[in-house]
Scaffold this active site. Structure first.
Site, PDB file in Angstrom:
ATOM      1  N   TYR A  36       7.416  41.288 106.787  1.00  0.00           N
ATOM      2  CA  TYR A  36       7.511  39.853 107.049  1.00  0.00           C
ATOM      3  C   TYR A  36       7.103  39.561 108.486  1.00  0.00           C
ATOM      4  O   TYR A  36       6.303  38.664 108.760  1.00  0.00           O
ATOM      5  CB  TYR A  36       8.955  39.375 106.788  1.00  0.00           C
ATOM      6  CG  TYR A  36       9.156  37.887 106.957  1.00  0.00           C
ATOM      7  CD1 TYR A  36       9.034  37.018 105.873  1.00  0.00           C
ATOM      8  CD2 TYR A  36       9.471  37.350 108.195  1.00  0.00           C
ATOM      9  CE1 TYR A  36       9.216  35.657 106.022  1.00  0.00           C
ATOM     10  CE2 TYR A  36       9.657  35.987 108.353  1.00  0.00           C
ATOM     11  CZ  TYR A  36       9.533  35.139 107.259  1.00  0.00           C
ATOM     12  OH  TYR A  36       9.722  33.798 107.423  1.00  0.00           O
ATOM     13  N   SER A  82      35.253  14.129 100.768  1.00  0.00           N
ATOM     14  CA  SER A  82      36.012  15.361 100.606  1.00  0.00           C
ATOM     15  C   SER A  82      36.382  15.496  99.139  1.00  0.00           C
ATOM     16  O   SER A  82      36.361  14.534  98.374  1.00  0.00           O
ATOM     17  CB  SER A  82      37.252  15.333 101.480  1.00  0.00           C
ATOM     18  OG  SER A  82      37.987  14.170 101.182  1.00  0.00           O
ATOM     19  N   LYS A 114      33.532  28.197  95.436  1.00  0.00           N
ATOM     20  CA  LYS A 114      33.553  27.388  96.660  1.00  0.00           C
ATOM     21  C   LYS A 114      33.405  28.333  97.844  1.00  0.00           C
ATOM     22  O   LYS A 114      34.293  29.133  98.124  1.00  0.00           O
ATOM     23  CB  LYS A 114      34.879  26.648  96.725  1.00  0.00           C
ATOM     24  CG  LYS A 114      34.972  25.662  97.858  1.00  0.00           C
ATOM     25  CD  LYS A 114      36.290  24.891  97.741  1.00  0.00           C
ATOM     26  CE  LYS A 114      36.488  23.958  98.911  1.00  0.00           C
ATOM     27  NZ  LYS A 114      36.489  24.648 100.188  1.00  0.00           N
TER      28      LYS A 114
END
Ligand code: ZN
Length: 697
Positions: A36, A82, A114
């Site tokens: 890369y 939220s 999460k």
């Protein structure tokens, strides 16, 4: 160089973008990092020779190179709400039933892990990254575009078409989490340890700190990842009517999404996903603290709408912090820089959050007796995102009666010297304690003190054990051959025997760094000496008031007491220490190896008096400040000192008298109270902006 080959430029950009997609979106690396870098260098060379080829979305343009002055505040076009939390399956099912009642039929759900990261909103316009903003308070966040552009996980331009994604929306705001994978967190800490820098406390704070760094090259040097989980403003797409399809489209456009998302036909499926994930989460390469479950269909989401602060169609099921039970085998007392003794528990090895834990902190004697922890106890150990696990308390039901109480040591475990107790703290007061010296040496070479590279913890241990370093001054005259024969940090860390030695090249590099460190000036070297009551702030004050170390050593405690922020105790303690033969000898030796003790910061009494009578436009002078939470770049006590020297009164609790609350990560009730009272709150970046804008003292 000849005329640029446009197809080569396009090809290089394409292949580099695809390499990032392969790594971050598909979890299938297409090439090695070195490959890369080679292709990137080729592209940069062409663009350098032919500036007309440069494109802001080119992979070469990720880092602008220039540090920025601060973060602009940007209002979210659609607030980043939220999500309500639940902690019990029953509560989750109750949420589902409420949704079902509104919709009128069973609902398809999407459950996805999460991630414990930092929430951001990425705005793409015509497929190009236009802006990246942190969640902030949900209404307004910080513009962190320059740092986010430096992250290879985030595409600068989206891939159109391909794999049935359909056309790109004109505007697309993607919401998601930027996070630090566990392996990257460990890599950075290993590197910091070798350099003698303080370790990052946890991956989440480190991520927040990276995004709030004023220098994008910091973000470029850390391999942060990103996972998209939602949308803000977007030019809606007829074919995309559900979250599940939206995720697939994101993936096709080159944006990383969660591989562990589940489409759940019933609430029971979602419960099964939550429960099975509770076990699987510790084996993931990143921290997960819960499961987010949402209504899949966009029209049904709209139908459910919002409560006051959060959408009704989404809920987060939070897992309790991982906890394990094991046996407390023994307690060792570790000696710190100032002689502080800290109890450390050794336990039977136990697996928590994917790593084997054998040691945990017990904080201090008071904590031990308050929690009634005894040797031989079965204890709860918890690791809540922090590096150092904690002993939470004993499992009383498992007591056999054979447990023994934990005694305070009567003499120093390192030198056998006398122990003194001050409040909850125990100290070894011996001036020649090797354990203390080791810690003081670590402090001495630290980045904010003498800043000598290459001296990691284990190397310092060896240097002290082999008696190659007995005084600070020895660091500047390491015996080349003997030091070259020490083991490398990496070998020691792996714990495997090896013949890999440090080598003369490395020793030379350390010596070179040490040679440079000789001219850091009075303030830095004073702070580095680790004298009681003489921290970074006090060292600065002294360096402003005295031309060099000899003028300082000649000062009486009364003279010191007159300096700003020097109380009687500080002044007497410092004057006393400078009169001791040990400290005088240390200073003489350092001078003999060429360490410069002249002040860089000296100001005549007249100019100091002028500075002290500065008008009150200084945003800190005379302010009552409360500090809460943790900070990436400030150690709590050093921050307190810094604020005090700037003329603040630092207080422990928030009241109507408080002017400013400085809130770091995980700020708790103090922040809530500040918001209740409408007190000005600064985050770490805002504080840094204020400090940077102030004239030097
Ligand atoms: Zn000792």
């Amino acid at each position: 160089m000849a005329r640029p080959n446009e197809s080569r430029v396009a090809h290089l950009r394409d292949i580099l973008d695809r390499a990032n997609t392969g790594y971050y979106v598909d979890a299938q690396p297409l090439m090695a990092d070195s490959e890369y870098d080679t292709l990137l260098a080729e592209l940069a060379a062409i663009e350098g020779a032919f500036p007309e080829c440069v494109d802001p979305s080119s992979p070469t343009q990720r880092v602008g190179g220039k540090p920025i002055a601060g973060f602009a505040q940007v209002a979210h076009r659609i607030p980043m709400q939220s999500i309500d939390n639940t902690y019990a399956i029953d509560d989750f099912l109750a949420w589902y039933r409420r949704c079902e009642k509104v919709i009128g039929h069973p609902i398809v759900l999407v459950a996805d892990p999460k991630i414990d990261g930092v929430a951001v909103s990425l705005r793409y316009e015509q497929g190009r990254l236009a802006c990246a903003v942190t969640r902030g308070d949900g209404t307004t966040g910080d513009d962190v575009t320059s740092n986010v552009r430096a992250l290879r996980a985030i595409p600068l331009r989206l891939q159109s078409g391909g794999r049935g994604a359909g056309a790109l929306p004109d505007v697309l705001e993607v919401r998601g989490e930027i996070y630090m994978p566990n392996a990257e967190f460990e890599r950075i800490n290993a590197q910091r340890e070798t350099r003698g820098e303080p370790l990052l406390a946890n991956a989440r704070n480190a991520t927040a700190g990276t995004l709030k760094s004023l220098d994008p090259s910091v973000a470029a040097s850390r391999r942060l990842a990103f996972i998209a989980h939602g949308r803000g403003e977007w030019s809606a797409h007829h074919d995309i009517a559900s979250h599940w399809v939206f995720l697939a489209a994101l993936r096709a456009w080159g944006i990383p999404v969660n591989h562990n998302a589940h489409l759940c036909a019933t609430a029971e499926h979602a419960v099964a996903a939550i429960e099975s994930f509770a076990h699987a989460r510790s084996s993931l390469p990143f921290g997960v603290d819960g499961m987010v479950v949402r209504v899949n269909d966009f029209a049904e989401q709209d139908q459910l709408g919002m409560t006051g602060k959060s959408p009704r169609w989404i809920v987060a099921f939070k897992y309790p912090p991982e906890r394990a039970v094991t046996v407390l085998c023994r307690v060792e007392w570790q000696v710190g820089k100032g002689g502080t003794l800290t109890p450390r528990a050794t336990m039977e090895p136990v697996l928590i959050s994917g790593s084997t834990v054998t040691h945990a902190t017990l904080h201090n004697l008071e904590e031990i007796s308050r929690k009634d922890i005894r040797l031989g106890d079965y204890v709860f150990v918890e690791k809540a995102g922090e590096v150092i696990p904690q002993v939470i308390g004993p499992v009383l039901s498992k007591r056999s009666g054979a447990e023994r109480s934990i005694e305070a040591p009567t003499k120093c475990p390192s030198c056998g010297g006398e122990i003194v107790q001050e409040g909850a703290k125990l100290f070894c007061v011996s001036a020649t304690c090797p354990a203390q010296f080791r810690e003081r040496l670590r402090w001495f070479v630290g980045r904010d003190q003498m800043d000598i590279d290459g001296l990691g913890e284990r190397l310092i241990d060896q240097l002290v054990d082999a008696k190659l370093v007995v005084h600070f001054a020895d660091l500047f005259r390491l015996p080349r051959e003997a030091a070259a024969n020490l083991e490398t940090e990496a070998v020691l860390k792996s714990g495997k025997p090896s013949r890999r030695r440090l080598g003369e090249k490395t020793v030379d590099a350390i010596m070179q760094s040490a040679a440079q460190a000789r001219s850091r000036g009075l303030a830095r070297v004073l702070a580095a000496l680790g004298i009681r009551h003489l921290g970074t702030a006090a060292a600065k004050t002294l360096a402003r008031s005295f031309t060099d170390i000899h003028a300082l050593m000649a000062a009486t405690s009364r003279q010191l007491e007159e300096l700003p922020d020097f109380g009687t105790i500080t002044a007497e303690s410092i004057a006393h220490d400078f009169a001791t033969p040990t400290l005088r000898e240390t200073i003489a030796q350092l001078e003999a190896v060429g360490v410069d003790f002249t002040s860089r910061d000296y100001r005549s009494p007249e100019s100091r008096a002028a500075a002290e009578s500065l008008p009150a436009e200084d945003p800190l002078r005379g302010k009552t400040v409360v500090i809460t939470g943790t900070f990436e770049q400030f150690e709590r006590r050093a921050l307190t000192e810094l604020l005090e020297i700037r003329g603040c009164k630092v207080s422990g609790s928030v009241s109507t008298k408080t002017n400013i609350v400085i809130a770091g990560e995980s700020a708790g009730s103090k922040l809530d109270r500040a918001q209740e009272l409408g007190i000005t709150v600064w985050n770490e970046a805002q504080l840094r902006d204020v400090l940077d804008a102030l004239p030097p003292l």
